[in-house]
Design an enzyme around this catalytic site. Structure first.
Site, PDB file in Angstrom:
ATOM      1  NE  ARG A 199      42.175  60.027  10.270  1.00 30.99           N
ATOM      2  CZ  ARG A 199      41.401  59.192   9.603  1.00 30.99           C
ATOM      3  NH1 ARG A 199      41.841  58.643   8.490  1.00 30.99           N
ATOM      4  NH2 ARG A 199      40.206  58.899  10.045  1.00 30.99           N
ATOM      5  CE  LYS A 212      20.990  53.931   5.462  1.00 26.52           C
ATOM      6  NZ  LYS A 212      21.621  52.769   4.860  1.00 26.52           N
ATOM      7  N   GLY A 228      34.513  55.547  13.633  1.00 27.59           N
ATOM      8  CA  GLY A 228      34.060  54.223  14.081  1.00 27.59           C
ATOM      9  C   GLY A 228      34.466  53.931  15.511  1.00 27.59           C
TER      10      GLY A 228
HETATM   11  P1  AMP Z   1      25.854  59.787   8.934  1.00 24.23           P
HETATM   12  O1  AMP Z   1      26.970  59.246   8.114  1.00 24.23           O
HETATM   13  O2  AMP Z   1      24.830  58.771   9.317  1.00 24.23           O
HETATM   14  O3  AMP Z   1      26.325  60.614  10.098  1.00 24.23           O
HETATM   15  O4  AMP Z   1      25.044  60.761   7.971  1.00 24.23           O
HETATM   16  C1  AMP Z   1      25.587  61.937   7.446  1.00 24.23           C
HETATM   17  C2  AMP Z   1      24.786  62.352   6.265  1.00 24.23           C
HETATM   18  O5  AMP Z   1      23.452  62.550   6.635  1.00 24.23           O
HETATM   19  C3  AMP Z   1      25.235  63.642   5.631  1.00 24.23           C
HETATM   20  O6  AMP Z   1      25.796  63.361   4.385  1.00 24.23           O
HETATM   21  C4  AMP Z   1      23.953  64.459   5.502  1.00 24.23           C
HETATM   22  O7  AMP Z   1      23.809  65.050   4.236  1.00 24.23           O
HETATM   23  C5  AMP Z   1      22.881  63.414   5.681  1.00 24.23           C
HETATM   24  N1  AMP Z   1      21.613  63.996   6.159  1.00 24.23           N
HETATM   25  C6  AMP Z   1      21.426  64.842   7.158  1.00 24.23           C
HETATM   26  N2  AMP Z   1      20.142  65.199   7.263  1.00 24.23           N
HETATM   27  C7  AMP Z   1      19.472  64.556   6.261  1.00 24.23           C
HETATM   28  C8  AMP Z   1      18.113  64.522   5.828  1.00 24.23           C
HETATM   29  N3  AMP Z   1      17.178  65.230   6.444  1.00 24.23           N
HETATM   30  N4  AMP Z   1      17.815  63.758   4.767  1.00 24.23           N
HETATM   31  C9  AMP Z   1      18.771  63.040   4.157  1.00 24.23           C
HETATM   32  N5  AMP Z   1      20.066  63.029   4.518  1.00 24.23           N
HETATM   33  C10 AMP Z   1      20.417  63.781   5.568  1.00 24.23           C
END
Ligand code: AMP
Length: 395
Positions: A35, A197, A376
């Site tokens: 950054r 998610k 974000g």
């Molecule tokens: P996000 O913050 O929603 O972009 O999620 C990122 C996180 O999703 C990372 O820490 C990954 O380890 C997790 N992730 C990716 N694929 C999977 C999966 N199949 N099951 C559980 N967690 C996952």
């Protein structure tokens, strides 16, 4: 979009909102300087014109004044990166700050203490914004990471510079790159949406549906879609309260002729652990006791094929649990495919905290067209929202 390149800063004090919210270790050393590096071109432009730069930023989430969140810890690092000695003042408003700003000479840089030591910053307090505004002649916003917040230093302050305000080069680049993906982009356009998610990406998926030809859904969020399509997902991550939303997205995609691509096979584990036993299963037939943690080999080939045929690519969110080497292959193969497509002339933008960490970790950062710095803020732009920090510069 008026940027620092449209202004001559000779004999002017530029009041620049930067995003120096950098990670520090327990010795208060900066562990990732991205950054600070990213703000360098804007700051140097001001100095090269013969002006001076007053830098304001937040660091962490202090509750009042907390020494561990003092920006004094990063002065040495900022000095090293900019190649110019950086002065520091222990407050961002009040007599001390005003004196330091008044004494600043052309060619010099002053860093103000953490804006969030004052609750007025996050509250978007107008009087506080006015006090800050007194320190400089021209307001520059170069903090994409906080452009979605209507804080005093990111948004409210702009009204005190009706004529003298502009985009920093980083902020301008971020906005241009996202616009390049969302509007007038070369087709086919493919969005890769991964991560844990569905709930955090619903609005993004709905908004980009009209603008893209393909949506690849990877990561943990894929299983909610696979389940609603009747698949058996074992112990894989699922949001049962979002099954109807997943169905709605699938229906909408059909209506709009946007192709949604889900994993067809997965690397499954019998525990969420690096030491787990692993096995490949069809994505819609994962036995009880097993959870899908990465895309399988057939899926990786299929996804790579779609990427190779794309002219514009947006990637947000990892394909698997890339933090564990056993489940990083899908994310690495996606990075490879995007790097190859970029080398062939596609425009690719990667953003969102975890995908940025992944491209850096696996060495793809300089093989994609643009890596966004703001998680974000980027998501909100992709959701179709107007960011207050950007609107304040345009009005
Ligand atoms: P996000 O913050 O929603 O972009 O999620 C990122 C996180 O999703 C990372 O820490 C990954 O380890 C997790 N992730 C990716 N694929 C999977 C999966 N199949 N099951 C559980 N967690 C996952």
């Amino acid at each position: 979009m008026k940027t620092v390149n449209d202004i001559n800063f000779k004999d002017k004090k530029a009041l620049i909102r930067v995003d120096f919210n950098v990670p520090l270790n327990d010795k208060f050393q900066v562990t990732d300087t991205t950054r600070i590096q990213a703000a360098k071109p804007t700051i140097l432009k001001v100095l090269e014109d013969g002006g001076s730069a007053i830098l304001m930023s937040h660091l962490g989430r202090p509750k009042g004044i907390e020494e561990k969140f003092s920006l004094k810890h990063i002065v040495k690092e900022v000095t090293n990166i900019l190649g110019v000695h950086v002065k520091f003042v222990e407050n961002c408003v009040g007599e001390l700050a005003e004196k330091a700003a008044a004494e600043l000479q052309n060619g010099e840089i002053l860093l103000l203490e953490n804006l969030r030591f004052h609750p007025e910053e996050k509250a978007g307090d107008k009087d506080f914004a006015e006090k800050l505004s007194k320190l400089g002649d021209i307001y520059v916003n170069d903090a994409f990471g906080t452009a979605h917040r209507a804080h005093a230093s990111t948004t409210i302050i702009a009204q005190f510079f009706p004529e003298n305000k502009c985009f920093g080069l980083l902020l301008a680049k971020e906005v241009e790159s996202l616009n390049a993906v969302l509007n007038n982009s070369a087709k086919p356009v493919t969005a890769v949406i991964g991560g844990a998610k569905v709930s955090s990406k619903i609005d993004v998926i709905k908004n980009i549906m009209d603008k893209v030809d393909n949506i690849i859904i990877g990561g943990g969020m894929a299983y909610t879609f696979i389940k609603v399509k009747g698949g058996k997902i074992g112990e894989s991550l699922v949001e049962d309260d979002k099954l109807d939303v997943a169905q709605e997205i699938l229906n909408l995609a059909k209506e709009k002729n946007t192709k949604i691509h889900l994993p067809i096979d997965v690397i499954a584990a019998d525990a969420f652990s690096e030491d787990a036993n692993i096995q490949i299963f069809p994505a819609n037939d994962i036995p009880d006791g097993w959870m899908g943690l990465d895309a399988g080999p057939k899926t990786n080939v299929g996804f790579s094929f779609i990427i190779a045929a794309s002219k514009t690519i947006l990637w947000n969110g990892p394909i698997g649990v890339f933090e564990m080497a056993k489940f990083a292959k899908g994310t690495i193969e996606m990075g490879n495919a995007i790097a190859d497509a970029t080398a062939e002339g596609a425009f690719s933008l990667v953003g969102g905290g975890d995908s940025v960490a992944a491209v850096k970790q696996f060495g793809f950062a300089d093989k994609v067209s643009y890596v966004s710095t703001g998680g974000g803020a980027m998501l909100e732009m992709l959701e179709g929202k107007t960011l207050p920090g950007i609107e304040a510069l345009l009005n």
